[in-house]
Design an enzyme around this catalytic site. Structure first.
Site, PDB file in Angstrom:
ATOM      1  N   LYS A   1      77.357 -48.076 -29.640  1.00  0.00           N
ATOM      2  CA  LYS A   1      76.523 -49.018 -30.379  1.00  0.00           C
ATOM      3  C   LYS A   1      76.836 -48.973 -31.872  1.00  0.00           C
ATOM      4  O   LYS A   1      76.474 -49.844 -32.632  1.00  0.00           O
ATOM      5  CB  LYS A   1      75.043 -48.649 -30.181  1.00  0.00           C
ATOM      6  CG  LYS A   1      74.589 -48.618 -28.746  1.00  0.00           C
ATOM      7  CD  LYS A   1      73.184 -47.963 -28.663  1.00  0.00           C
ATOM      8  CE  LYS A   1      72.912 -47.621 -27.214  1.00  0.00           C
ATOM      9  NZ  LYS A   1      71.750 -46.738 -27.087  1.00  0.00           N
ATOM     10  N   GLY A   2      77.508 -47.908 -32.275  1.00  0.00           N
ATOM     11  CA  GLY A   2      77.658 -47.632 -33.695  1.00  0.00           C
ATOM     12  C   GLY A   2      78.320 -48.728 -34.509  1.00  0.00           C
ATOM     13  O   GLY A   2      78.008 -48.916 -35.674  1.00  0.00           O
TER      14      GLY A   2
ATOM     15  N   GLU B   1      85.406 -49.952 -34.942  1.00  0.00           N
ATOM     16  CA  GLU B   1      84.713 -48.687 -34.681  1.00  0.00           C
ATOM     17  C   GLU B   1      83.996 -48.230 -35.939  1.00  0.00           C
ATOM     18  O   GLU B   1      84.467 -48.475 -37.059  1.00  0.00           O
ATOM     19  CB  GLU B   1      85.760 -47.655 -34.208  1.00  0.00           C
ATOM     20  CG  GLU B   1      85.273 -46.259 -33.958  1.00  0.00           C
ATOM     21  CD  GLU B   1      84.207 -46.125 -32.875  1.00  0.00           C
ATOM     22  OE1 GLU B   1      83.190 -46.849 -32.950  1.00  0.00           O
ATOM     23  OE2 GLU B   1      84.357 -45.279 -32.000  1.00  0.00           O
TER      24      GLU B   1
ATOM     25  N   ASP C   1      86.711 -39.876 -35.795  1.00  0.00           N
ATOM     26  CA  ASP C   1      86.420 -38.456 -35.977  1.00  0.00           C
ATOM     27  C   ASP C   1      87.533 -37.638 -35.313  1.00  0.00           C
ATOM     28  O   ASP C   1      88.610 -37.513 -35.879  1.00  0.00           O
ATOM     29  CB  ASP C   1      85.031 -38.199 -35.374  1.00  0.00           C
ATOM     30  CG  ASP C   1      84.489 -36.825 -35.652  1.00  0.00           C
ATOM     31  OD1 ASP C   1      84.801 -36.269 -36.709  1.00  0.00           O
ATOM     32  OD2 ASP C   1      83.732 -36.290 -34.819  1.00  0.00           O
TER      33      ASP C   1
ATOM     34  N   LYS D   1      87.224 -39.489 -40.781  1.00  0.00           N
ATOM     35  CA  LYS D   1      87.104 -38.063 -41.122  1.00  0.00           C
ATOM     36  C   LYS D   1      88.391 -37.383 -40.651  1.00  0.00           C
ATOM     37  O   LYS D   1      88.431 -36.771 -39.586  1.00  0.00           O
ATOM     38  CB  LYS D   1      85.918 -37.441 -40.370  1.00  0.00           C
ATOM     39  CG  LYS D   1      84.568 -37.741 -40.966  1.00  0.00           C
ATOM     40  CD  LYS D   1      83.503 -36.764 -40.451  1.00  0.00           C
ATOM     41  CE  LYS D   1      82.806 -37.302 -39.247  1.00  0.00           C
ATOM     42  NZ  LYS D   1      81.584 -36.544 -38.874  1.00  0.00           N
TER      43      LYS D   1
ATOM     44  N   VAL E   1      77.219 -38.025 -40.719  1.00  0.00           N
ATOM     45  CA  VAL E   1      76.621 -39.161 -41.437  1.00  0.00           C
ATOM     46  C   VAL E   1      75.854 -40.074 -40.481  1.00  0.00           C
ATOM     47  O   VAL E   1      76.197 -40.195 -39.306  1.00  0.00           O
ATOM     48  CB  VAL E   1      77.684 -39.977 -42.199  1.00  0.00           C
ATOM     49  CG1 VAL E   1      78.215 -39.187 -43.385  1.00  0.00           C
ATOM     50  CG2 VAL E   1      78.841 -40.401 -41.298  1.00  0.00           C
TER      51      VAL E   1
ATOM     52  N   ASP F   1      74.365 -43.098 -35.742  1.00  0.00           N
ATOM     53  CA  ASP F   1      73.119 -42.455 -35.324  1.00  0.00           C
ATOM     54  C   ASP F   1      73.206 -40.939 -35.311  1.00  0.00           C
ATOM     55  O   ASP F   1      74.292 -40.355 -35.316  1.00  0.00           O
ATOM     56  CB  ASP F   1      72.764 -42.887 -33.897  1.00  0.00           C
ATOM     57  CG  ASP F   1      73.686 -42.222 -32.861  1.00  0.00           C
ATOM     58  OD1 ASP F   1      74.918 -42.277 -33.049  1.00  0.00           O
ATOM     59  OD2 ASP F   1      73.172 -41.636 -31.893  1.00  0.00           O
TER      60      ASP F   1
HETATM   61  P1  IMP Z   1      85.741 -39.285 -31.863  1.00  0.00           P
HETATM   62  O1  IMP Z   1      86.001 -39.585 -30.420  1.00  0.00           O
HETATM   63  O2  IMP Z   1      85.526 -37.823 -32.079  1.00  0.00           O
HETATM   64  O3  IMP Z   1      86.721 -39.877 -32.828  1.00  0.00           O
HETATM   65  O4  IMP Z   1      84.316 -39.831 -32.164  1.00  0.00           O
HETATM   66  C1  IMP Z   1      84.019 -41.095 -32.441  1.00  0.00           C
HETATM   67  C2  IMP Z   1      82.557 -41.319 -32.210  1.00  0.00           C
HETATM   68  O5  IMP Z   1      81.777 -40.150 -32.492  1.00  0.00           O
HETATM   69  C3  IMP Z   1      82.051 -42.369 -33.151  1.00  0.00           C
HETATM   70  O6  IMP Z   1      82.162 -43.616 -32.585  1.00  0.00           O
HETATM   71  C4  IMP Z   1      80.618 -41.968 -33.328  1.00  0.00           C
HETATM   72  O7  IMP Z   1      79.855 -42.555 -32.299  1.00  0.00           O
HETATM   73  C5  IMP Z   1      80.595 -40.474 -33.156  1.00  0.00           C
HETATM   74  N1  IMP Z   1      80.575 -39.775 -34.455  1.00  0.00           N
HETATM   75  C6  IMP Z   1      81.553 -39.005 -34.966  1.00  0.00           C
HETATM   76  N2  IMP Z   1      81.205 -38.532 -36.176  1.00  0.00           N
HETATM   77  C7  IMP Z   1      79.975 -39.036 -36.408  1.00  0.00           C
HETATM   78  C8  IMP Z   1      79.086 -38.928 -37.545  1.00  0.00           C
HETATM   79  O8  IMP Z   1      79.331 -38.279 -38.570  1.00  0.00           O
HETATM   80  N3  IMP Z   1      77.919 -39.600 -37.421  1.00  0.00           N
HETATM   81  C9  IMP Z   1      77.593 -40.344 -36.332  1.00  0.00           C
HETATM   82  N4  IMP Z   1      78.399 -40.477 -35.285  1.00  0.00           N
HETATM   83  C10 IMP Z   1      79.584 -39.824 -35.318  1.00  0.00           C
HETATM   84 MG    MG Z   2      80.832 -44.844 -31.975  1.00  0.00          MG
END
Ligand code: IMP
Ligand code: MG
Length: 209
Positions: A64-65, A132, A136, A164, A186, A192
């Site tokens: 949803k982000g 997106e 992360d 990040k 964040v 969220d």
């Molecule tokens: P990844 O798969 O680790 O790259 O994560 C991506 C998803 O993790 C993002 O779409 C967010 O939903 C969540 N996420 C990662 N870091 C944060 C943050 O600092 N705040 C909120 N959601 C995060």
């Molecule tokens: Mg997300």
């Protein structure tokens, strides 16, 4: 244009001027104000509009982000465009380190990506921009990119509002990045913590969740 580093922006403000506060909330510090976000999102939209001039686009938002970011970004791209959304769950309601016997940090990826809502339309032969909220570890976008590639789109690019890079576990190339941020958790502007704070207009660092 490369993403401006955070150093180019005002550092954390000690008293949040715009994050909604109620007594049950943890400390929130504004990292990026709504004005900074609006300016950068407009720039990203202009860049996309230049890159795809004369073509049509499908914006695929990661629920949803990315919903808030997608709706703002798309309105800065005056080209023929459609929206689609994919729902994934990679974190669920994250446990705090204290609550989690496995000792994951509150925002650690558990390494699992689950599709909760598939895209509605075929992306075959389309210019797809995956939208997106934050990049992360890279696990989510790597997984979704493969799903989209299976549709055989004409092109695939990624637009992430936040990045990040220090947290990356899998390499992933995003062509449009709003802000590079340090390793902090964040919330706001769609992001969220356990489904809360998505409606904050600014992006805030959450402390002591
Ligand atoms: P990844 O798969 O680790 O790259 O994560 C991506 C998803 O993790 C993002 O779409 C967010 O939903 C969540 N996420 C990662 N870091 C944060 C943050 O600092 N705040 C909120 N959601 C995060
Ligand atoms: Mg997300």
């Amino acid at each position: 244009m490369s993403a401006p580093s955070l150093a180019a922006y005002k550092p954390f403000q000690s008293s949040p001027i715009s994050c909604i506060r109620v007594s049950s909330m943890p400390d929130l510090k504004v990292l990026l104000t709504r004005d900074q976000i609006a300016k950068r999102v407009a720039e990203m939209g202009e860049e996309i509009a230049r890159d795809y001039r004369g073509q049509s686009i499908v914006f695929v938002g990661v629920l949803k982000g990315a919903a808030v970011f997608l709706s703002d970004l798309a309105r800065h791209v005056p080209l023929e465009a459609t929206f689609d959304f994919i729902g994934v769950s990679s974190y669920g309601n994250r446990p705090t380190p204290k609550e989690d016997p496995a000792g994951h940090a509150a925002w650690d990826s558990l390494g699992e990506v689950r599709v909760t809502k598939d895209m509605d339309n075929s992306l075959a032969d389309r210019n797809v921009i995956l939208v997106e909220d934050i990049l992360d570890t890279g696990l989510t976008l790597n997984y979704i990119s493969k799903l989209v590639q299976a549709h055989q789109p004409k092109s695939l690019r990624i637009a992430a509002l936040l990045d990040k890079p220090s947290r990356r576990k899998q390499p992933i190339q995003a062509q449009y990045i709003g802000f590079t941020i340090p390793d902090a958790y964040v919330v706001g502007y769609g992001l969220d913590y356990a489904e809360r704070y998505r409606n904050l207009p600014d992006i805030c660092v959450i402390e002591n969740p």
